[in-house]
Design an enzyme around this catalytic site. Structure first.
Site, PDB file in Angstrom:
ATOM      1  N   LYS A 118       0.969  -1.313   0.156  1.00  0.00           N
ATOM      2  CA  LYS A 118      -0.032  -0.106  -0.092  1.00  0.00           C
ATOM      3  C   LYS A 118       0.807   1.204  -0.008  1.00  0.00           C
ATOM      4  CE  LYS A 118      -4.470  -1.890   0.696  1.00  0.00           C
ATOM      5  NZ  LYS A 118      -5.674  -1.830   0.990  1.00  0.00           N
ATOM      6  N   LYS A 200      -4.066 -10.629  -6.823  1.00  0.00           N
ATOM      7  CA  LYS A 200      -5.152 -10.824  -6.264  1.00  0.00           C
ATOM      8  C   LYS A 200      -6.283  -9.871  -6.596  1.00  0.00           C
ATOM      9  CE  LYS A 200      -5.996  -8.278  -2.071  1.00  0.00           C
ATOM     10  NZ  LYS A 200      -7.075  -8.306  -0.845  1.00  0.00           N
ATOM     11  N   LYS A 203     -10.801  -4.774  -4.834  1.00  0.00           N
ATOM     12  CA  LYS A 203     -12.038  -3.791  -5.196  1.00  0.00           C
ATOM     13  C   LYS A 203     -11.503  -2.677  -5.340  1.00  0.00           C
ATOM     14  CE  LYS A 203     -13.986  -4.111  -0.464  1.00  0.00           C
ATOM     15  NZ  LYS A 203     -13.030  -3.904   0.494  1.00  0.00           N
TER      16      LYS A 203
END
Ligand code: ATP
Ligand code: LTN
Length: 335
Positions: A118, A200, A203
């Site tokens: 992130k 992966k 969303k």
């Protein structure tokens, strides 16, 4: 009745309101959440405090939070059976997070894969919350003395960290926390992106073709599967190196309840095009009732807010016991 409930083991898990849930969230976590309601004492929550670690548009976050709550119910989480709440409505979570931060080590937090990923993705906003994210998550879990935490594979490292932190705290201050175990689905613990099957499904991926949102309608779902990246062979078999096909086989297997060899047999000699459409249909069939129920529930704002209030009240009453115990143990004077 109450006694019977207390004998059950406790399950706890959370999901961030960062957008409409994907097929990955559904297969990796929510399917298990729904099934576990029968046999365990379950608590599920919307992790809105966690989603602040990435910059959110405030009005969007409010909307996503109420929608995420409705989505959980639409996916079969039953507030009569399970405790359902919004994390920020229960202030014990933030408070527990602070106490635990003072036992968490900079080194172990710096090693977290999610923090590194992130930070790379949001290089302009590597905030302290992103760094301490796993501590807040550990607090969520430990406050409820959870036995099992059903999550996808990507959360495994956070679970290990939670266990280490709980053991360290118990060692220094005396036994306060139960040491929880992760609980991962046998298939679907890591659903991959339809556009890049080595990463992966997420969303928050900027490319909507990479994920199936559980509110996508049938034509959109079929179209996304049609475009799914596979390989240049023509064999529908589960084998190392065939990431795209392996992902589609797994999805079809979970949606239909058929084993992987059964799926391979069913599509023997058939082309990728036919197979992709079958996978799309199986997903669309499964998601249709969820979409219908969501559309009904999302109009019932007052009902949802009432459920949130009831959930928050119950969650507070359970979690404050652990928080008070932990505060006492570290030497804080209780009022
Ligand atoms: P974001 O993209 O905002 O980081 P996310 O899609 O990864 O979000 P979370 O709210 O962080 O979703 O995760 C909710 C649950 O879904 C967690 O238990 C997580 O492990 C699981 N999960 C997320 N993505 C997948 C996936 N692709 N496959 C299986 N499980 C997943
Ligand atoms: N980090 C989790 C969401 C989450 C969670 C939790 C999951 C926050 N607190 C406690 C299980 C238990 C994620 O899914 N990304």
């Amino acid at each position: 009745m109450e006694e019977q409930k207390q004998a059950k083991q406790r399950i706890l898990s959370g999901i961030q309101p960062t957008g409409v849930f994907t097929l990955g969230n559904y297969m990796g976590a929510i399917v298990n959440w729904e099934q576990m309601q029968e046999d365990y004492d379950c608590a599920y929550f919307i992790a809105d405090l966690h989603s602040l670690t990435v910059r959110q548009e405030p009005a969007e976050l409010r909307k996503h939070t109420i929608e995420a709550f409705a989505l959980l119910l639409a996916c079969g989480i039953d507030p009569e059976k399970s405790l359902v709440f919004v994390q920020s409505h229960v202030h014990t979570h933030a408070e527990m997070g602070w106490v635990l931060c003072c036992s968490a080590l900079m080194g172990e937090l710096g090693r977290m894969t999610q923090f590194k990923d992130k930070s790379a993705k949001h290089a302009d906003n590597i905030n302290a919350g992103l760094f301490t994210y796993p501590v807040l998550m550990a607090g969520d879990i430990l406050l409820y003395q959870a036995d099992y935490v059903p999550v996808g594979q990507d959360q495994r490292q956070h679970l290990e960290f939670t266990r280490d932190l709980a053991e360290r705290f118990n060692h220094f201050y005396g036994n306060v926390f139960k040491i929880p175990d992760g609980y991962y689905p046998k298939a679907g613990a890591k659903v991959m992106s339809l556009q890049d099957p080595t990463s992966k499904m997420s969303k928050s991926d900027p490319n909507p073709n990479s994920f199936i949102s559980i509110l996508d309608d049938r034509p959109v779902i079929l179209n996304k599967f049609k475009r799914a990246v596979t390989d240049s062979e023509a064999e529908i078999v589960y084998r190392e190196g065939k990431d795209g096909i392996n992902n589609l086989i797994t999805i079809y297997s979970v949606m239909t309840g058929k084993s992987i060899p059964e799926v391979e047999k069913e599509f023997e000699g058939q082309g990728y095009g036919t197979f992709k459409m079958a996978v799309g249909e199986s997903v669309a069939d499964r998601l249709q009732p969820i979409r219908d129920e969501f559309n009904r529930l999302v109009g019932e704002k007052k009902y949802l807010e009432e459920l949130m209030a009831v959930g928050a009240d119950r969650a507070y009453r359970i979690s404050r016991r652990t928080l008070e115990k932990a505060k006492k143990k570290v030497g804080l004077l209780l009022p």
